[in-house]
Scaffold this motif. Structure first.
Motif, mmCIF file in Angstrom:
data_model
loop_
_atom_site.group_PDB
_atom_site.id
_atom_site.type_symbol
_atom_site.label_atom_id
_atom_site.label_comp_id
_atom_site.label_asym_id
_atom_site.label_seq_id
_atom_site.Cartn_x
_atom_site.Cartn_y
_atom_site.Cartn_z
ATOM 1 N N PRO A 129 48.878 42.579 28.113
ATOM 2 C CA PRO A 129 47.489 42.633 28.587
ATOM 3 C C PRO A 129 46.976 44.063 28.748
ATOM 4 C CG PRO A 129 48.957 42.014 30.376
ATOM 5 C CD PRO A 129 49.804 42.096 29.136
ATOM 6 N N PRO A 130 45.654 44.199 28.745
ATOM 7 C CA PRO A 130 45.045 45.503 28.994
ATOM 8 C C PRO A 130 45.483 46.059 30.343
ATOM 9 C CG PRO A 130 43.409 43.967 28.173
ATOM 10 C CD PRO A 130 44.647 43.170 28.450
ATOM 11 N N THR A 131 45.518 47.398 30.430
ATOM 12 C CA THR A 131 45.997 48.034 31.666
ATOM 13 C C THR A 131 44.898 48.751 32.446
ATOM 14 O OG1 THR A 131 46.614 50.035 30.455
ATOM 15 C CG2 THR A 131 48.333 48.357 30.751
ATOM 16 N N ASN A 132 43.657 48.676 31.975
ATOM 17 C CA ASN A 132 42.571 49.299 32.739
ATOM 18 C C ASN A 132 41.304 48.461 32.588
ATOM 19 O OD1 ASN A 132 40.715 50.645 30.608
ATOM 20 N ND2 ASN A 132 42.746 51.353 29.995
ATOM 21 N N VAL A 133 40.368 48.672 33.489
ATOM 22 C CA VAL A 133 39.143 47.879 33.515
ATOM 23 C C VAL A 133 38.358 48.033 32.211
ATOM 24 C CG1 VAL A 133 36.970 47.463 34.734
ATOM 25 C CG2 VAL A 133 39.012 48.024 36.022
#
Length: 170
Positions: A129-133
Motif C-alpha cells: 500500500p501507499p505510504t503517504n497521504v
C-alpha cells in the motif's frame, strides 16, 4: 497543453512535464478509450485540486500524479513471453508503475514521496500500500478518472447511434 479547463496555476506547475518530448509521446497511446496524455493530465489536475483542498503539498502531488502512467508503449500491444507467476507480475496492471517511475526518474527530479505516489498508484493490484497521504490521493483520483473515462468510452458508441437515428428521422 492548451485546454482551458485546467487552472493556470496547475499548468505552471506541470508545464515542463507536459512540454517534455518523451512525455508528449503519450498523446499517441490510447488508454481507457482516451489518450494516455489526457488521462495523465486529468489525474494530475484532480490530484492537484484534492491536495490543495486538503492543505497538502499540491505541487509535489500534481507532478507525481501527472507522471503516474509515464510508460511509452500501448500495453495492449506488449507481448509477454514469461510463464507462471512471473507472467502475472509482467502484466500491465502490475508492471507499469515501475516503468512509469523509471521513465519519470530519467527526466525529472522526484522526492521519495513522489516515487511512492507513482509506484503505488495501482494499489490494491500492486500489493504494497501507499505510504503517504499524497500516494493515497493519486491512487484514488486515478481510479475515479479511469472509471469516468471508461464509462464515457462505453457510452460514446450508443450516443453516436442515437444521434445518427435522430438525424435520420429529422
Amino acid at each position: 497543453m492548451e485546454d482551458k479547463k485546467y487552472s493556470e496555476e496547475f499548468i505552471t506547475i506541470v508545464a515542463d512535464i507536459t512540454e517534455n518530448y518523451e512525455f508528449q509521446k503519450l498523446k499517441n497511446i490510447v488508454h481507457h478509450g482516451n489518450g494516455l496524455f489526457s488521462h495523465s493530465v486529468a489525474v494530475g489536475y484532480y490530484s492537484f485540486r484534492v491536495a490543495k483542498a486538503l492543505g497538502l503539498d499540491y505541487v509535489a502531488i500534481a507532478r507525481a500524479a501527472i507522471l503516474h502512467d509515464f510508460y511509452l508503449e500501448a500495453w495492449q500491444e506488449t507481448k509477454k513471453d514469461s510463464k507462471g507467476i512471473q507472467r502475472i507480475k509482467d502484466m500491465h496492471g502490475f508492471s507499469h508503475p515501475k516503468t512509469a517511475l523509471e521513465n519519470a526518474k530519467k527526466h525529472f527530479e522526484l522526492s521519495e514521496k513522489q516515487e511512492d505516489m507513482i509506484v503505488k498508484h495501482m494499489f490494491p493490484l500492486t500489493p504494497i500500500p501507499p505510504t503517504n497521504v499524497g500516494s493515497w490521493v493519486v491512487t484514488i483520483v486515478d481510479k475515479v478518472v479511469a472509471t469516468q473515462e471508461l464509462a464515457v468510452a462505453r457510452t460514446q458508441p450508443i450516443r453516436r447511434i442515437k444521434n445518427w437515428f435522430a438525424r435520420a428521422e429529422a
